[in-house]
Motif scaffolding. Structure first.
Motif, PDB file in Angstrom:
ATOM      1  N   PRO A 396       0.883  -1.158  -0.073  1.00 22.08           N
ATOM      2  CA  PRO A 396       0.002   0.064  -0.056  1.00 22.08           C
ATOM      3  C   PRO A 396       0.721   1.268   0.005  1.00 22.08           C
ATOM      4  O   PRO A 396       0.622   2.262  -0.772  1.00 22.08           O
ATOM      5  N   VAL A 397       1.911   1.141   0.727  1.00 27.47           N
ATOM      6  CA  VAL A 397       2.853   2.361   0.752  1.00 27.47           C
ATOM      7  C   VAL A 397       3.563   2.637  -0.648  1.00 27.47           C
ATOM      8  O   VAL A 397       3.490   3.611  -1.331  1.00 27.47           O
ATOM      9  N   ARG A 398       4.056   1.574  -1.323  1.00 24.29           N
ATOM     10  CA  ARG A 398       4.804   1.396  -2.531  1.00 24.29           C
ATOM     11  C   ARG A 398       3.529   2.269  -3.606  1.00 24.29           C
ATOM     12  O   ARG A 398       4.081   3.004  -4.336  1.00 24.29           O
ATOM     13  N   ASP A 399       2.453   1.792  -3.542  1.00 29.81           N
ATOM     14  CA  ASP A 399       1.168   2.326  -4.440  1.00 29.81           C
ATOM     15  C   ASP A 399       1.251   3.817  -4.426  1.00 29.81           C
ATOM     16  O   ASP A 399       1.143   4.544  -5.378  1.00 29.81           O
ATOM     17  N   ARG A 400       1.293   4.167  -3.225  1.00 27.14           N
ATOM     18  CA  ARG A 400       0.918   5.579  -2.980  1.00 27.14           C
ATOM     19  C   ARG A 400       2.126   6.440  -3.223  1.00 27.14           C
ATOM     20  O   ARG A 400       1.722   7.538  -3.918  1.00 27.14           O
ATOM     21  N   LEU A 401       3.154   5.950  -3.105  1.00 23.67           N
ATOM     22  CA  LEU A 401       4.418   6.751  -3.379  1.00 23.67           C
ATOM     23  C   LEU A 401       4.763   6.787  -4.786  1.00 23.67           C
ATOM     24  O   LEU A 401       4.924   7.767  -5.352  1.00 23.67           O
ATOM     25  N   ALA A 402       4.352   5.730  -5.684  1.00 23.41           N
ATOM     26  CA  ALA A 402       4.431   5.763  -6.918  1.00 23.41           C
ATOM     27  C   ALA A 402       3.373   6.597  -7.598  1.00 23.41           C
ATOM     28  O   ALA A 402       3.849   7.446  -8.384  1.00 23.41           O
ATOM     29  N   ALA A 403       2.356   6.823  -7.000  1.00 22.88           N
ATOM     30  CA  ALA A 403       1.057   7.714  -7.550  1.00 22.88           C
ATOM     31  C   ALA A 403       1.620   9.122  -7.266  1.00 22.88           C
ATOM     32  O   ALA A 403       1.468  10.033  -8.158  1.00 22.88           O
ATOM     33  N   TRP A 404       2.348   9.233  -6.160  1.00 22.29           N
ATOM     34  CA  TRP A 404       2.597  10.667  -5.871  1.00 22.29           C
ATOM     35  C   TRP A 404       3.922  11.013  -6.860  1.00 22.29           C
ATOM     36  O   TRP A 404       4.093  12.265  -7.592  1.00 22.29           O
ATOM     37  N   LEU A 405       5.072   9.947  -6.905  1.00 20.93           N
ATOM     38  CA  LEU A 405       6.053  10.320  -7.606  1.00 20.93           C
ATOM     39  C   LEU A 405       5.762  10.625  -9.252  1.00 20.93           C
ATOM     40  O   LEU A 405       6.282  11.438 -10.024  1.00 20.93           O
ATOM     41  N   SER A 406       4.471  10.056  -9.765  1.00 21.03           N
ATOM     42  CA  SER A 406       4.183  10.025 -11.211  1.00 21.03           C
ATOM     43  C   SER A 406       3.297  11.566 -11.273  1.00 21.03           C
ATOM     44  O   SER A 406       3.708  12.067 -12.318  1.00 21.03           O
ATOM     45  N   TYR A 407       2.708  11.897 -10.250  1.00 19.03           N
ATOM     46  CA  TYR A 407       2.246  13.287 -10.131  1.00 19.03           C
ATOM     47  C   TYR A 407       3.335  14.263 -10.202  1.00 19.03           C
ATOM     48  O   TYR A 407       3.158  15.350 -10.958  1.00 19.03           O
ATOM     49  N   ARG A 408       4.272  14.121  -9.229  1.00 17.77           N
ATOM     50  CA  ARG A 408       5.541  15.009  -9.214  1.00 17.77           C
ATOM     51  C   ARG A 408       6.095  15.123 -10.585  1.00 17.77           C
ATOM     52  O   ARG A 408       6.609  16.258 -11.031  1.00 17.77           O
ATOM     53  N   GLU A 409       6.464  14.095 -11.370  1.00 21.15           N
ATOM     54  CA  GLU A 409       7.061  14.030 -12.589  1.00 21.15           C
ATOM     55  C   GLU A 409       6.322  14.850 -13.608  1.00 21.15           C
ATOM     56  O   GLU A 409       6.748  15.620 -14.578  1.00 21.15           O
ATOM     57  N   HIS A 410       4.882  14.561 -13.545  1.00 21.15           N
ATOM     58  CA  HIS A 410       4.028  15.286 -14.538  1.00 21.15           C
ATOM     59  C   HIS A 410       3.620  16.630 -14.172  1.00 21.15           C
ATOM     60  O   HIS A 410       3.711  17.633 -15.200  1.00 21.15           O
ATOM     61  N   ARG A 411       3.658  17.169 -13.114  1.00 17.80           N
ATOM     62  CA  ARG A 411       3.468  18.519 -12.597  1.00 17.80           C
ATOM     63  C   ARG A 411       4.711  19.555 -12.816  1.00 17.80           C
ATOM     64  O   ARG A 411       4.615  20.344 -13.319  1.00 17.80           O
TER      65      ARG A 411
END
Length: 491
Positions: A396-411
């Motif tokens: 669960p932590v990996r999934d949420r970290l991956a979602a944040w890092l994807s948003y961070r890269e896009h933003r």
């Protein structure tokens, strides 16, 4: 062009929206002018003559008039960008980096006056009086912007603000004053970027009044003059320390604010009762203003004890009126678990920052300082590598970290900030986010979620305090305060 655009082409409409009205220094017309004080027609004539890279001059290029061009065939800045690309193909691989040494003197002014920066948007700003300094700072700004991933718009706005600040200098060639740069906020300039660039280039004179100084002067403004003088002596010792007996180290800004804030109710009460100096206070005067019991009494007593102790040791007062009065200690707060619904809502939030922060704290109990300093290189191989321990990350932590890092890269695709969590402001530099950003993003303080995680581990381990110390970096005394929950009848 059309009636809805006031008979302007798209490029002219963009030009008027982007730049303020002023007087063109080439043709003299009062229209929208850019950072070089040129209207769009004169600027295009200047670009056609070769632009700044080829050493063209704005006035010389427009001396014999302008060549008209058809509408909607050329963007306001397309020619400048095209010329820049062509120039990059022909320029040598290595260019000499300009250097500049600031002057050591300051030009005195006849009388201090506040600059009306808004008026410059109408009548124009003067050009920088020191071309060498302007060239050095512009080159440094471009390199700094590329290093930190600034957008084209952010870089262009910073260059414009830098040109204005250099033109308004009283002493050409001297380091820019921070207060002069902050004055450009009146015209919408991002002064934080300018301060950052000038400080990194070594051409900033920070003459701003520290926030704690301003707060202190405001807090004691209503007290009698003699009392303010005595408090100023205490403030100087607390801020700078003392190198002569009795020696002391400087205290933190937060400590100074707390002690004075706890003492202010008593100081105002004494001033209202007619006291003008701290030297005439007695023990009875202190007892009259102290609360009866609890944390209010302990806080005021701690603040006044520090105040009178410092003033007596430096012989500002001759008697410590609170020396023999017991005020007690702060009542400790027992840690309490959080409602499961609050954590679940934050854990499953659609905001990737909130979900990632809550997941890390709820599973592993990280402190706010650890969250702020967490870097991208600290997460690899499915583990979180901290300074003192390595934590395997659950799915669960990996999934949420991956979602944040994807948003961070896009933003922020161009950011150079190495930290995992960044904000709109820190994306332009390399500093960590603030504690307030983390609290606002989570919707709770990290300490609340951390305490909930520690209490959960305490119940799961059957009260093993050594395990709490190993997992969460607690001391024995710090872990002992959680043991109270095990015997609480309602928990």
């Amino acid at each position: 062009m059309g009636r809805i655009n006031q008979w302007l082409c798209k490029a002219c409409k963009f030009w008027r929206k982007k730049y303020a009205e002023g007087t063109c220094r080439a043709c003299g017309m009062v229209v929208a002018v850019n950072d070089d004080q040129a209207c769009r027609l004169c600027w295009n004539q200047f670009i056609a003559a070769g632009g700044r890279k080829n050493g063209a001059d704005l006035l010389a290029a427009n001396r014999f008039g302008q060549q008209l061009f058809l509408a909607n065939l050329r963007h306001a800045s397309a020619g400048q960008r095209l010329g820049t690309r062509r120039q990059r193909r022909t320029q040598p691989a290595t260019e000499p980096v300009p250097t500049f040494t600031a002057v050591t003197h300051r030009q005195l002014v006849l009388f201090p006056a506040t600059r009306d920066v808004k008026n410059g948007r109408i009548h124009g700003f003067p050009a920088p009086a020191e071309p060498a300094m302007a060239a050095f700072l512009e080159e440094f700004l471009i390199g700094h912007a590329q290093k930190h991933g600034w957008s084209h718009t952010a870089t262009k706005g910073a260059r414009r603000g830098l040109t204005i600040a250099l033109g308004l200098q009283d002493t050409p060639g001297a380091p820019l004053r921070a207060t002069d740069i902050l004055g450009l906020q009146q015209i919408g300039t991002n002064t934080l970027r300018l301060l950052e660039v000038c400080a990194a280039a070594g051409l900033l004179e920070d003459d701003r009044e520290p926030a704690v100084d301003k707060w202190f002067n405001t807090a004691v403004a209503e007290l009698p003059e003699q009392m303010r003088s005595e408090l100023s002596r205490w403030y100087a010792v607390m801020t700078n320390g003392s190198s002569t007996p009795p020696r002391s180290k400087p205290r933190s800004e937060q400590t100074i604010r707390l002690y004075l804030r706890w003492s202010l109710p008593a100081l105002h009460a004494w001033a209202a009762s007619g006291h003008t100096t701290l030297r005439e206070l007695t023990t009875e005067d202190v007892r009259d203003v102290l609360p009866g019991s609890g944390n209010p009494r302990a806080r005021m007593g701690q603040g006044l004890r520090c105040l009178f102790r410092v003033l007596k040791s430096h012989r500002v007062i001759f008697f410590n009126p609170i020396g023999r009065i017991r005020t007690g200690t702060h009542e400790t707060r027992h840690p309490m678990p959080m409602p499961a619904a609050v954590l679940r809502e934050a854990f499953n939030s659609e905001d990737p920052a909130r979900a990632a922060l809550t997941a890390i704290v709820a599973f592993h109990g990280l402190r706010s300082g650890q969250l702020r300093k967490l870097q991208l290189t600290d997460i690899h191989d499915g583990r979180l590598h901290l300074q003192d321990r390595t934590i395997p990350l659950p799915q669960p932590v990996r999934d949420r970290l991956a979602a944040w890092l994807s948003y961070r890269e896009h933003r922020w695709p161009m950011t150079r900030n190495p930290h995992v969590f960044i904000s709109r402001r820190t994306a332009l530099d390399t500093s960590p986010v603030g504690v307030q950003w983390i609290t606002t993003s989570m919707g709770m303080t990290p300490q609340e979620a951390r305490e909930d995680r520690i209490l959960h581990e305490l119940h799961a381990s059957g009260g093993d305090l050594r395990r709490l110390c190993d997992l969460f970096g607690l001391s024995i005394a710090g872990a002992s305060r959680y043991s109270f929950v095990l015997t609480h009848p309602e928990l």
